[in-house]
Design a protein around this motif. Structure first.
Motif: not given
Length: 225
Positions: A156-163, A188-192, A166-170, A172-181
């Motif tokens: 039930g720790l959704k906020h911590e989960y999303n954090q 939620d985290a991916s949209q943010e 987000s940390k990981f997505l930020n 990997i996204i710098k590597e300019n890959k095509i990413i999906s979850v």
């Protein structure tokens, strides 16, 4: 007449995603949740595959008796376990991952799919590869599991989960890959991160909603001014 969609989830957190995504459409949603099944599949050595198959069959047939126009299954593990040929129902089943599979199978470049739940990887990738084979698509996919995160959402720790996501997505996204979850819990985290970086991240919710709207032929709610 308003359409009714029965939704089968492995966790309560998935209800909010579906409710919000379909809030502007004229449809009634009935939710069924059973987190215990996935717990037993991953933690109980005495709980056999056939036991899991029987349980999912029982759940789906129970939902079908509730006068629903279709059944949505939001858990990829449930989908992998389900033996459709054993069902004695005529209600259509909408699987969250099939519209997602269709979308990513139309991508020609190498791409990366992210998971947080290791238990869903094999079943999802097996179904994805089968989908690609059946539709004569060639896919080049790297799978990454973000470890030690899924237990947060289960607690039930959704906020911590999303954090953590987000940390990981930020990173990997710098590597300019095509990413999906691959999981609904990751949306939620991916949209943010997508909003903050203006970099596209594919998710199974966006592809699912358009599929539900088309299959059930539902309209937007009428706005009374």
């Amino acid at each position: 007449m308003k359409k009714r969609l029965g939704c089968l989830h492995a966790h309560y957190s998935n209800i909010e995603y579906i409710e919000n995504a379909l809030s502007t459409y004229d449809i009634e949603l009935i939710h069924f949740v059973d987190p215990a099944l996935m717990y037993r599949v991953t933690s109980d050595e005495n709980f056999k595959v056939v036991d899991a198959q029987n349980k999912v069959k029982e759940q789906v047939e129970w939902i079908a008796q509730c006068n629903v126009d279709a059944i949505l299954i939001t858990c990829t593990n449930y989908i992998a376990i389900l033996q459709e040929e054993q069902l004695s129902i005529s209600v259509p089943i909408i699987k969250i991952d099939e519209p997602y599979f269709e979308f990513i199978c139309n991508i020609q470049q190498p791409q990366t799919i992210l998971f947080t739940n290791p238990a869903t990887v094999d079943g999802t990738m097996e179904r994805l590869n089968q989908y690609a084979y059946n539709h004569q698509k060639s896919i080049d996919i790297e799978v990454i599991v973000i470890n030690n995160t899924f237990e947060l959402i289960m607690q039930g720790l959704k906020h911590e989960y999303n954090q953590e996501l987000s940390k990981f997505l930020n990173t990997i996204i710098k590597e300019n890959k095509i990413i999906s979850v691959a999981q609904l819990s990751m949306v939620d985290a991916s949209q943010e991160v997508e909003y903050m970086t203006s970099q596209s991240i594919i998710n199974p919710l966006d592809t699912l909603i358009s599929s539900i709207v088309n299959q059930l032929k539902i309209d937007k709610k009428t706005v009374v001014i």
